[in-house]
Design an enzyme around this catalytic site. Structure first.
Site, mmCIF file in Angstrom:
data_model
loop_
_atom_site.group_PDB
_atom_site.id
_atom_site.type_symbol
_atom_site.label_atom_id
_atom_site.label_comp_id
_atom_site.label_asym_id
_atom_site.label_seq_id
_atom_site.Cartn_x
_atom_site.Cartn_y
_atom_site.Cartn_z
ATOM 1 N N ASP A 116 0.858 -1.196 0.000
ATOM 2 C CA ASP A 116 0.000 0.000 0.000
ATOM 3 C C ASP A 116 0.888 1.237 0.000
ATOM 4 O OD1 ASP A 116 -1.801 2.089 0.605
ATOM 5 O OD2 ASP A 116 -3.079 0.724 1.743
ATOM 6 N N ASP A 152 4.153 -0.810 -8.651
ATOM 7 C CA ASP A 152 3.768 -0.080 -9.859
ATOM 8 C C ASP A 152 3.661 1.412 -9.566
ATOM 9 O OD1 ASP A 152 1.395 -0.599 -8.218
ATOM 10 O OD2 ASP A 152 0.337 0.473 -9.817
#
Length: 210
Positions: A116, A152
């Site tokens: 996260d 990403d």
């Protein structure tokens, strides 16, 4: 996307004692005893549905793997993937401090896959590459141990590179487009395949404590 609640998940986890370590905090300093062979231990923080740890354990039988996942609705999928693997164990906890679970130098590698990003500044302390987490990793990692991170999220990646450097770590590899390398040893996670199919570059960093 919010995962559907599985009311049977708690019982399923408790039933699979051969795959999920039920008392991880009691294993501190003695994790090797739960595996068939004594060999280097790799830790994945945030195992998700288990695609990565299944692949890594299959292709790297010379390592023992431990996957930490706090979401019961997700870890049940991982259990089904690693059932036949003797070098893989899962842990269902929200690990706030790894030093409560592992002794010094007990781990040889740590994998941080698509963590996260916690993009808001006020949530910086929750990022898994914030310095308080690096202190934990340094404590439990063997002297030659490595942190291997994939994401990403460009901002998280840049933040992490700075965090590693400021902590005095050595950046052994920095890759801005992992899939362009066509690295046959790379094992994808579910998120990695999803983002890569959308054309998003995958960033990877390998860092170690000096």
């Amino acid at each position: 996307m919010r995962l559907r609640n599985k009311p049977w998940a708690d019982d399923y986890i408790k039933e699979h004692t051969s795959n999920v370590e039920q008392d991880p905090y009691d294993r501190k300093g003695n994790w090797q005893s739960i595996f068939h062979k004594e060999q280097p231990i790799a830790l994945e923080i945030g195992t998700g549905k288990g695609r990565f740890i299944e692949g890594m354990a299959t292709y790297n039988p010379e390592f023992n793997f431990i996957g930490i996942e706090r979401d019961k609705n997700v870890i049940v999928s991982a259990i089904n993937k690693i059932k036949e693997l003797t070098n893989t164990k899962l842990v269902h906890v929200n690990a706030r401090d790894l030093r409560d679970m592992f002794s010094e130098n007990e781990i040889d590698r740590i994998y941080l896959n698509f963590s996260d990003p916690w993009p808001k500044t006020r949530h910086e302390k929750r990022r898994l590459t914030y310095y308080t987490f690096l202190e934990q990793y340094q404590s439990v990692l063997h002297n030659q141990g490595k942190i291997i991170m994939k994401t990403d999220n460009r901002k998280l990646f840049e933040y992490s590179l700075v965090s590693f450097s400021q902590f005095g770590m050595k950046l052994e590899d920095v890759t801005l487009d992992l899939h362009a390398l066509e690295d046959e040893t790379n094992v994808m996670t579910e998120y990695e395949e999803k983002f890569s199919n959308k054309g998003q570059p995958i960033y990877r960093c390998i860092a170690s404590f000096q």
